[in-house]
Each structure stands twice: as C-alpha cells, then as structure tokens.
Design a protein around this motif. Structure first.
Motif, mmCIF file in Angstrom:
data_model
loop_
_atom_site.group_PDB
_atom_site.id
_atom_site.type_symbol
_atom_site.label_atom_id
_atom_site.label_comp_id
_atom_site.label_asym_id
_atom_site.label_seq_id
_atom_site.Cartn_x
_atom_site.Cartn_y
_atom_site.Cartn_z
ATOM 1 N N LEU A 34 -4.269 4.116 10.333
ATOM 2 C CA LEU A 34 -5.671 4.017 9.906
ATOM 3 C C LEU A 34 -5.781 3.283 8.570
ATOM 4 O O LEU A 34 -6.629 2.396 8.406
ATOM 5 N N VAL A 35 -4.931 3.635 7.621
ATOM 6 C CA VAL A 35 -4.971 2.990 6.303
ATOM 7 C C VAL A 35 -4.636 1.506 6.421
ATOM 8 O O VAL A 35 -5.262 0.658 5.764
ATOM 9 N N GLU A 36 -3.662 1.187 7.272
ATOM 10 C CA GLU A 36 -3.308 -0.221 7.452
ATOM 11 C C GLU A 36 -4.488 -1.015 8.018
ATOM 12 O O GLU A 36 -4.779 -2.128 7.566
ATOM 13 N N LEU A 37 -5.191 -0.450 8.985
ATOM 14 C CA LEU A 37 -6.348 -1.130 9.566
ATOM 15 C C LEU A 37 -7.479 -1.293 8.549
ATOM 16 O O LEU A 37 -8.224 -2.273 8.594
ATOM 17 N N GLU A 38 -7.602 -0.342 7.636
ATOM 18 C CA GLU A 38 -8.696 -0.346 6.674
ATOM 19 C C GLU A 38 -8.259 -0.803 5.278
ATOM 20 O O GLU A 38 -8.947 -0.519 4.289
ATOM 21 N N LYS A 39 -7.145 -1.510 5.198
ATOM 22 C CA LYS A 39 -6.572 -1.849 3.892
ATOM 23 C C LYS A 39 -7.496 -2.704 3.025
ATOM 24 O O LYS A 39 -7.420 -2.654 1.795
ATOM 25 N N ASP A 40 -8.385 -3.467 3.646
ATOM 26 C CA ASP A 40 -9.303 -4.295 2.855
ATOM 27 C C ASP A 40 -10.304 -3.444 2.081
ATOM 28 O O ASP A 40 -10.980 -3.946 1.174
ATOM 29 N N TRP A 41 -10.427 -2.171 2.447
ATOM 30 C CA TRP A 41 -11.329 -1.264 1.739
ATOM 31 C C TRP A 41 -10.684 -0.663 0.485
ATOM 32 O O TRP A 41 -11.376 -0.054 -0.332
ATOM 33 N N ILE A 42 -9.372 -0.787 0.354
ATOM 34 C CA ILE A 42 -8.697 -0.133 -0.764
ATOM 35 C C ILE A 42 -9.019 -0.877 -2.059
ATOM 36 O O ILE A 42 -8.718 -2.064 -2.186
ATOM 37 N N PRO A 43 -9.631 -0.215 -3.027
ATOM 38 C CA PRO A 43 -9.974 -0.904 -4.283
ATOM 39 C C PRO A 43 -8.732 -1.117 -5.135
ATOM 40 O O PRO A 43 -7.709 -0.433 -4.964
ATOM 41 N N SER A 44 -8.819 -2.049 -6.057
ATOM 42 C CA SER A 44 -7.663 -2.346 -6.911
ATOM 43 C C SER A 44 -7.991 -2.269 -8.395
ATOM 44 O O SER A 44 -7.107 -2.470 -9.231
ATOM 45 N N ALA A 45 -9.242 -1.974 -8.763
ATOM 46 C CA ALA A 45 -9.588 -1.833 -10.177
ATOM 47 C C ALA A 45 -8.858 -0.631 -10.769
ATOM 48 O O ALA A 45 -8.536 0.326 -10.055
ATOM 49 N N PRO A 46 -8.551 -0.647 -12.062
ATOM 50 C CA PRO A 46 -7.864 0.486 -12.692
ATOM 51 C C PRO A 46 -8.605 1.795 -12.453
ATOM 52 O O PRO A 46 -9.830 1.864 -12.559
ATOM 53 N N GLY A 47 -7.840 2.838 -12.071
ATOM 54 C CA GLY A 47 -8.425 4.153 -11.856
ATOM 55 C C GLY A 47 -9.032 4.376 -10.486
ATOM 56 O O GLY A 47 -9.568 5.450 -10.211
ATOM 57 N N ILE A 49 0.854 -1.183 0.000
ATOM 58 C CA ILE A 49 0.000 0.000 0.000
ATOM 59 C C ILE A 49 0.889 1.232 0.000
ATOM 60 O O ILE A 49 1.806 1.352 0.821
ATOM 61 N N ALA A 50 0.614 2.150 -0.930
ATOM 62 C CA ALA A 50 1.487 3.303 -1.121
ATOM 63 C C ALA A 50 0.711 4.604 -0.994
ATOM 64 O O ALA A 50 -0.430 4.720 -1.461
ATOM 65 N N LEU A 51 1.341 5.580 -0.358
ATOM 66 C CA LEU A 51 0.844 6.949 -0.308
ATOM 67 C C LEU A 51 1.734 7.804 -1.202
ATOM 68 O O LEU A 51 2.944 7.562 -1.297
ATOM 69 N N PHE A 52 1.153 8.825 -1.816
ATOM 70 C CA PHE A 52 1.891 9.699 -2.722
ATOM 71 C C PHE A 52 2.187 11.037 -2.047
ATOM 72 O O PHE A 52 1.270 11.819 -1.802
ATOM 73 N N ARG A 53 3.425 11.270 -1.682
ATOM 74 C CA ARG A 53 3.943 12.519 -1.141
ATOM 75 C C ARG A 53 3.142 13.029 0.062
ATOM 76 O O ARG A 53 2.785 14.216 0.144
ATOM 77 N N PRO A 54 2.844 12.170 1.039
ATOM 78 C CA PRO A 54 2.027 12.622 2.179
ATOM 79 C C PRO A 54 2.725 13.669 3.040
ATOM 80 O O PRO A 54 2.054 14.446 3.736
ATOM 81 N N GLU A 55 4.045 13.709 3.013
ATOM 82 C CA GLU A 55 4.767 14.718 3.789
ATOM 83 C C GLU A 55 4.387 16.127 3.329
ATOM 84 O O GLU A 55 4.294 17.049 4.148
ATOM 85 N N MET A 56 4.170 16.293 2.026
ATOM 86 C CA MET A 56 3.770 17.598 1.520
ATOM 87 C C MET A 56 2.362 17.967 1.975
ATOM 88 O O MET A 56 2.064 19.136 2.239
ATOM 89 N N ASN A 57 1.487 16.969 2.089
ATOM 90 C CA ASN A 57 0.150 17.235 2.618
ATOM 91 C C ASN A 57 0.230 17.700 4.072
ATOM 92 O O ASN A 57 -0.491 18.618 4.481
#
Length: 359
Positions: free
Chosen positions: A120-133, A84-92
């Motif tokens: 939080l994301v790790e606990l909820e990782k099953d909610w992360i969709p994987s379909a394109p887009g 599971i990857a986050l994109f530039r969260p330090e900037m946020n």
C-alpha cells in the motif's frame, strides 16, 4: 496471501496539499486503502488494495454496539535518496496481535500485516511528504462487522489500513507542552484493556482531556486506577522524567501501552550515557522533586509525536515549571537520535528500519 490491486479511476484521485508545512495531523487521506476479511468459516481472505471509500455498515454492526475494535499507528518516511522507510513495523504487528487477543479478535499473520503495508505504501509513495517534520502516518485497524445484537465475539472482521500524510502532532511542533495530572477520572486498571490499543481507552480519556484544555493544559497525565497515586502515561505518549542523566519511567504493569517509541528511547538513552529505571513513580514525590529541582527534564514518547518535551506539569491547584521550561539536553539528544534514524540521517545500528521502496 495474494493481495489484489483494484483499479483507481482518475475521478477517484484526490488533490495533494501543495504546502507540506500546512498538513496538520490526521485530516487528509490518500487514494487507496488495504482491506482484508476474516470469517469463522474461511479465516483470512479477499485481500485487496482498493480505492479509499466509506464502509457500508448495518446499524446492528457489532463494533458499533460492543466496541470490538483495535488499531495501530506507525509512519513511513521518504529519505533524501528516495527510499521509503518504516520504523520497527514488526513491533506494531506483534502489538496489534496482542491487542487482538485481548479483544477476542483473530490475529493477523505478521507477513500479511507487513506485506500489505509495504504494498500500500509503495503504491501511495507520491503522497509521502518530504518537508522537515513530516511523514506518512499509517493506521492499521480491525473491526467486527457482524450485524448482530448480542454480547459475544464477532464471526466477521475487517482488517484495513489507511494512510495520512502528516505534519507535527502538536501544533507547536517540537516545543514544550503543558501536562495536567488527572486526579478525578480513571482511564484504565491492571486487568482491563489499558495495555491494548483499542478505541475505548481513548474515548474514556476525552472528558478529562477537555477539562484540562479549559485549564490551559495540552494533555492529561493519568494516575493508576487503584490508588490514584502512581504516574502512568499521557493519552498519546509514555512519560519519562530525567534526574540529571538518570531517566525514570513507569513500568508496564498491564494498565498502560507498551510503547514502541518508549522501548526505543530506553535503548537509545543508555547509548547516550544515561542510566534508565522502570519503577512506580509516586505523584507527590514527583512534585516534591520538581519543586526542589531534582527533576531536570520531562518528556513523552509516541509514534505520532516521537519525543515531546514537557515544560509545565500541573497537579491539583499547582503548576510547576520543569527545569528551565525549555527543551532539555537529553530530550533534544533523544529526539535527534530517533528522528535521525527514522529519516536516514543517522545509521541504523539496531535493525529498526524496514525499507519499502529502493529508488
């Protein structure tokens, strides 16, 4: 700070969407949320991940009357290898605190911001969709919760994070949208709150947005609030215009948001062989350049939509096609490069990715 994880009862668990292509944007939320409190006497305390549920707010709560509120937006992506990857969260985190400073709110320690989202994301990782887009949209926010009527900064705040599995921000997906340049209403001015990510900026954009939709346009492009002459940004995107391989965008003059995707686009464009320029863009000159074909592409950038091609630009009583009206070559390359890094399809040469969970 230790983050307590409260139990989640089976009856508090929601049903996930079976068809990820039908997710839409911002309508579904996961089972848990992060909540941390700040008070003048204790500072930040009581950090917990708890079941997602409504807040109980007094009718006199400060945020409801004086709009002390800020938020951010970022995404988590599920890679093909399960990470599971986050994109530039330090900037946020840094932009969140810049907004907090402007709105007289306490800054959130960057470590708490990032660790809270990771957990939080790790606990909820099953909610992360994987379909394109698709992705998991992450919404950190802060509100003043004092039950007090009086114009002053609050003494009690909630910092919270909620998660939403999402599809494309625009219903059309990665296809050209139509943008209307707004010449009547003003969203922000330098010295105001335009460069803070606060709800009032978006509330002030709603009327113009509704009127643009009645005219058949998808979004509004704002002009500067002083002269109503220079191009600024779209409500959910920073804007770019391509003159062949030369890309032009508005400078950060204090009235528009410092976009994280914007900064990423500027860096990637140079890698792709483009030249980039941040300068004031006169709306009349822009439309003259559209008429004579000098502007070959236009696109927006933002967390929600990533990169969005613009097929039509309207101003006053004129609507002009941009290029051939389709997705331009540079727009496509930038979209492919950004989404490739975000989803793990391309190497991250910039250190932009933060891995949350290694499978």
């Amino acid at each position: 700070m230790q983050i307590e994880v409260l139990p989640l009862a089976p009856e508090q668990m929601k049903q996930k969407v079976a068809d990820e292509t039908q997710l839409g944007f911002g309508r579904l939320f996961t089972d848990r949320m992060l909540l941390v409190e700040w008070t003048a006497d204790k500072g930040w305390h009581n950090a917990r991940i708890k079941p997602y549920e409504p807040f109980m707010l007094d009718p006199a709560t400060t945020v409801l009357h004086y709009a002390q509120e800020i938020f951010e937006g970022l995404k988590a992506y599920k890679w093909d290898d399960g990470r599971i990857a986050l994109f530039r969260p330090e900037m946020n985190a840094r932009r969140f605190n810049q907004s907090a400073s402007r709105m007289c709110m306490p800054e959130v320690p960057e470590e708490l911001f990032l660790d809270g989202i990771d957990k939080l994301v790790e606990l909820e990782k099953d909610w992360i969709p994987s379909a394109p887009g698709t992705a998991m949209y992450i919404r950190p926010a802060m509100i003043a919760v004092d039950p007090y009527l009086g114009v002053k900064p609050g003494d009690h705040y909630y910092f919270f994070v909620i998660l939403s599995p999402v599809g494309a921000y625009y219903a059309a997906g990665f296809n050209p949208v139509s943008i209307l340049v707004e010449d009547k209403y003003v969203r922000s001015v330098a010295g105001g709150t335009g460069d803070a990510k606060t709800g009032g900026n978006y509330a002030s954009s709603l009327k113009a947005g509704l009127e643009a939709k009645k005219k058949g346009f998808d979004q509004v492009l704002w002009l500067d609030g002083k002269e109503r002459r220079y191009i600024e940004e779209v409500g959910a995107m920073n804007m770019f215009f391509a003159y062949g391989n030369h890309i032009v965008t508005a400078p950060l003059t204090g009235s528009i948001l410092s976009g994280i995707t914007r900064e990423s686009v500027l860096r990637l464009a140079i890698e792709l062989g483009c030249t980039v320029e941040e300068r004031l863009i006169d709306v009349d000159e822009l439309f003259a350049d559209l008429r004579n074909g000098k502007v070959t592409e236009a696109f927006g950038s933002g967390t929600a939509a990533v990169v969005t091609p613009v097929g039509t630009l309207g101003y006053k009583d004129e609507a002009l096609q941009v290029g051939d009206g389709g997705v331009g070559a540079i727009t496509q390359k930038l979209y492919d490069a950004l989404t490739g890094i975000q989803t793990g399809k391309l190497d991250d040469r910039y250190g932009w990715i933060r891995i949350v969970d290694a499978a």
